[in-house]
Design a protein around this motif. Structure first.
Motif: not given
Length: 882
Positions: A361-376
């Motif tokens: 679950r930490h890995r999933i959240i980390k990828d989502l947070q990284e995706g948010a940064a990339l998307l911004s």
């Protein structure tokens, strides 16, 4: 009881039994050829063939009527109402008829509780729309048997208030004329009274290898099996207490629509509830063993319903969850003979599994947070309205509200898809142009790339972080229509996507990654930095946005990837006692159980979310629908303590979310597997709804064998709360166990043959006998040597190799002792206990306990040398012969 009362009782009971058969036969007459054929079989031969014939009939009404013809009633109970009115009820396993002048009730209904109550007990039951209190005056257990066209009841128990129970060998004899003089009775060893009544509960000799047919449960078991369908319970108790029978009775009741209350019916789909159940057993032998017991309860039980966990796990992991490799996908290869996890992890996997779950679950959240940064960073201006809505849900993931975030992103799917499609068209065009450029310069370039890719060995190093989000799917790489050149171009495409994104972000590829090796192979053919960054900007946007499209899928489907990363990290940190596998794709059974459990539990969480539950039949939720189709209205587990906490948790997660019906039985003292359930704390970890109840009344063993088992239990430091107690009025005294020491192989077979002959002389018939040997390699040699010794009395010993062969009823069966959990025999011989103490020092006492408690009356133990030192305190409990 006076002679006239006895005659009246017998005449009444046998008369009603005959009436029930007649009425059921009449109703069967018009129910088709299946009913007629099975009825003819009943009238010609009353055996297991009939049971199988009935079980094969899918019409439940026909099955009930056929069972009434075969076994009209199981109890006659006389009760008194509050107003003093006296009624007599005949309780049947199932009903489908009514009689004039006699009151019938199914054992599965509320009125059926009367059969389990003793004289003097008061029972509150439902009659129509009214709750009434009935006081039991007398209770006659019936065991119908038809011979020469006449019904009888053999060995039934008659209970009256303030009097000890009596066993009635034959109801027919109570009304038969006295045609034997006193001298003839004396020569036969009987008096007339002894032929008609036996005070106490008489032992029934086990002549067949089958579960004891306990038509009526005791009042403690009865209360358990009638619990509502949406309960979770494990029954704990010593061998021979009827735990498995209670499970089977419960299943039968919950498959009977008429026996269910309104609440239970509201949880079930009436069209499918009879087929959606599963029972897990630890061995194939036990699986076959319970089938006839199910059939007696009018429960058709196919191989799809009774399964070993090993078989069901493989089906789920390969065909449903895609964990194991196939020709079309999968991640891992199962190595059942390997142990990658440390001993402590296998003994108590709960903390380890929780760590795997947290990592995933930490890995999933980390990828989502990284995706948010990339998307911004990379989103074009025209996409900002959608992107801002996507990003608004991201912060909630840190607070554990991942499911709520999935719901929010699900509502944006229709707006995300057009943005992705437009960007994908741009990048596809750029990549195809680059591929075309290479191809025009060298027509063999992709053939050469294919050869190079074949030469690459498998590496455990990960490629660029987030590479899995570069494509809409990886399915094209597995399509059989793609040749090697086409696959090489797809690899080239993935390389450009990954490398371009890395260049755009100013990052480097891993030195040993697949993408880095392709870059080095291409050398000067790699596109310019300007081109790469142009592609990389679009790829970064796509990569980021894809993390939020169908984001819920990774919650379930990415578990294998997360586990591989978790294990890699543990090997680096030297935690959890991991042994490095021969290949990164290899997993052992404990690892597979953990991966399957996490995927199952994650899928259940999602399926219960509104945004999924309301649209589960839509194509986008195909994976979750496939998983939900595995859920069962009832999940039952026999010998539960032989399964690990992980395995039991998987089974619990296979229960339908509406019923969460999970019933198991077991005994911590009988755990003979290294990874089996160890304590009550692990039960609570499996499910916070799971409760336990203990039952301790033993119906299998003699008094002397039960005392031996209790002393062995104390000696081995077992759970003394699971000691067995015989029924109060049991008359089964039995004999002491027999022991032979210092025997070679030939002497052992000779000693066994002598004891078997002794048993036949004592019992006057050949009962069921098992010989248990220390390992599979001993099974055939022992069977051959024993058959030679038994030739003079025309018996044979059958080698039950791998617990598969069952032999004929008169055979002496030879088993590797690991296969005999849950079975019962009149006599059991445990061969080579000192050898087992040497090969399995941690478990040999448990094996002896399990073997000793398989026997109802006779137990024999042999040693090649002497009784192991840890068992010396039991020496006085043995005799040399009977």
């Amino acid at each position: 009881m006076s002679a006239s009362e006895a005659v009246e009782l017998a005449n009444n009971a046998l008369g009603v039994i005959q009436e029930i058969e007649n009425r059921a036969s009449e109703k069967l007459a018009n129910r088709g050829s299946d009913a007629t054929g099975a009825l003819a079989a009943i009238n010609t031969f009353n055996g297991s063939t009939v049971v199988d014939r009935i079980a094969a009939i899918t019409d439940s009404v026909t099955q009930s009527l056929l069972n009434l013809v075969r076994e009209p009633a199981i109890s006659r109970v006389t009760v008194e109402r509050d107003d003093g009115e006296i009624d007599t009820y005949y309780i049947c396993r199932t009903t489908g008829i009514s009689l004039n002048g006699a009151k019938l009730a199914s054992y599965r209904t509320d009125l059926g509780r009367l059969a389990s109550r003793g004289a003097g007990d008061e029972v509150e039951v439902q009659i129509g729309d009214t709750r009434v209190v009935l006081r039991v005056l007398e209770n006659l257990e019936l065991k119908p048997n038809k011979a020469d066209g006449q019904w009888d009841s053999i060995g039934g128990i008659w209970r009256r208030e303030d009097e000890p129970p009596q066993t009635i060998p034959s109801l027919r004899k109570l009304i038969a004329p006295h045609d034997q003089d006193d001298f003839a009775a004396m020569l036969a060893g009987n008096t007339d009274d002894e032929q008609k009544f036996v005070e106490g509960l008489r032992h029934q000799i086990r002549s067949a290898m089958a579960l004891r047919d306990q038509a009526i449960l005791d009042k403690f078991q009865d209360d358990i099996f009638r619990l509502p369908i949406d309960r979770q319970l494990i029954i704990l108790g010593p061998p021979g207490t009827g735990k498995t029978t209670t499970l089977i009775k419960r299943l039968g009741q919950k498959l009977d629509w008429e026996a269910l209350d309104e609440h239970e019916r509201s949880l079930l789909n009436a069209a499918h509830y009879r087929s959606r159940w599963v029972m897990f057993t630890p061995s194939e032998l036990l699986k076959h063993y319970v089938k006839e017991a199910f059939s007696r309860e009018n429960v058709p039980a196919s191989d799809e319903h009774i399964k070993t966990w090993a078989k069901r796990r493989h089906e789920l992991a390969r065909s449903v969850f895609g964990i194991l490799k196939t020709n079309t996908g999968g991640t891992f290869i199962l190595k059942e003979d390997r142990h990658h996890c440390g001993t402590e992890t296998i003994d108590d996997p709960c903390h380890w599994f929780d760590a795997v779950k947290a990592f995933h679950r930490h890995r999933i959240i980390k990828d989502l947070q990284e995706g948010a940064a990339l998307l911004s960073d990379s989103a074009p201006e025209h996409t900002r309205p959608v992107v801002d809505q996507v990003l608004s849900a991201v912060p909630n993931t840190e607070s554990g509200q991942l499911l709520e975030a999935y719901a929010a992103w699900n509502d944006l799917e229709d707006r995300i898809e057009p943005l992705l499609r437009a960007s994908r068209e741009k990048t596809d065009k750029l990549i195809r142009e680059q591929g075309n450029l290479l191809y025009n310069k060298n027509k063999k370039v992709f053939s050469e790339l294919a050869s190079f890719l074949d030469s690459l060995g498998q590496s455990d190093d990960e490629d660029d972080d987030g590479e899995e989000f570069d494509d809409d799917s990886g399915e094209e790489t597995t399509q059989p229509s793609h040749n090697e050149v086409q696959k090489a171009f797809l690899a080239f495409q993935r390389f450009l996507q990954s490398y371009a994104r890395s260049r755009y972000r100013g990052r480097s590829l891993g030195k040993t990654s697949r993408a880095a090796r392709i870059r080095d192979w291409l050398d000067e053919r790699v596109p310019s930095d300007e081109w790469l960054k142009s592609l990389g900007g679009e790829m970064t946007f796509q990569n980021a946005l894809r993390r939020f499209r169908n984001a819920w899928k990774r919650y379930v489907l990415d578990v294998p990837i997360s586990y591989r990363a978790f294990r890699r990290q543990c090997l680096l940190d030297q935690t959890y006692g991991y042994q490095r596998p021969e290949s990164p794709t290899h997993i052992d059974t404990t690892e597979l159980d953990a991966i399957l459990l996490l995927m199952l539990s994650s899928a259940r969480e999602l399926i219960q979310q509104d945004f999924v539950r309301r649209h589960l039949d839509q194509p986008r939720f195909t994976e979750l629908l496939r998983i939900s189709n595995q859920f069962q209205y009832q999940v039952l587990v026999d010998e539960a303590t032989d399964f690990s906490a992980l395995q039991l948790a998987c089974m619990e997660n296979l229960s339908d979310p509406r019923t969460r019906s999970f019933f198991a039985c077991g005994d911590f003292n009988q755990r003979i597997t290294g990874n089996g359930l160890r304590n009550l704390e692990q039960l609570q970890w499996i499910s916070d709804r799971l409760r336990y109840r203990r039952i301790n009344t033993v119906y299998r063993q003699s008094r002397l064998l039960n005392a031996f088992a209790s002393e062995l239990l104390s000696l081995m430091g077992g759970d003394l709360e699971a000691s067995g107690n015989l029924p109060e009025h049991s008359t089964h005294e039995g004999v002491m166990p027999a022991l032979a020491e210092n025997l070679d192989s030939k002497s052992i077979s000779s000693w066994l043959a002598d004891r078997i002959g002794e048993i036949e002389r004592l019992v006057r018939e050949m009962p069921s006998i098992a010989v248990l040997v220390p390992s599979e390699k001993h099974v055939k040699p022992m069977a051959e040597a024993l058959t030679e010794q038994l030739e003079s009395i025309n018996l044979r010993a059958v080698a039950c190799v791998d617990g598969q062969t069952l032999g004929d009823e008169t055979d002496v069966r030879v088993f590797d002792m690991q296969h005999i959990k849950g079975l019962e025999f009149e006599a059991v011989f445990f061969v080579g206990v000192d050898e087992l103490a040497t090969t399995k020092p941690e478990l040999f006492e448990r094996y002896l306990y399990v073997g000793a408690t398989r026997a109802a009356t006779y137990l024999g133990v042999t040693c090649h040398h002497a009784l192991p030192a840890r068992l010396k305190a039991l020496q006085q409990r043995f005799v040399e012969s009977w």
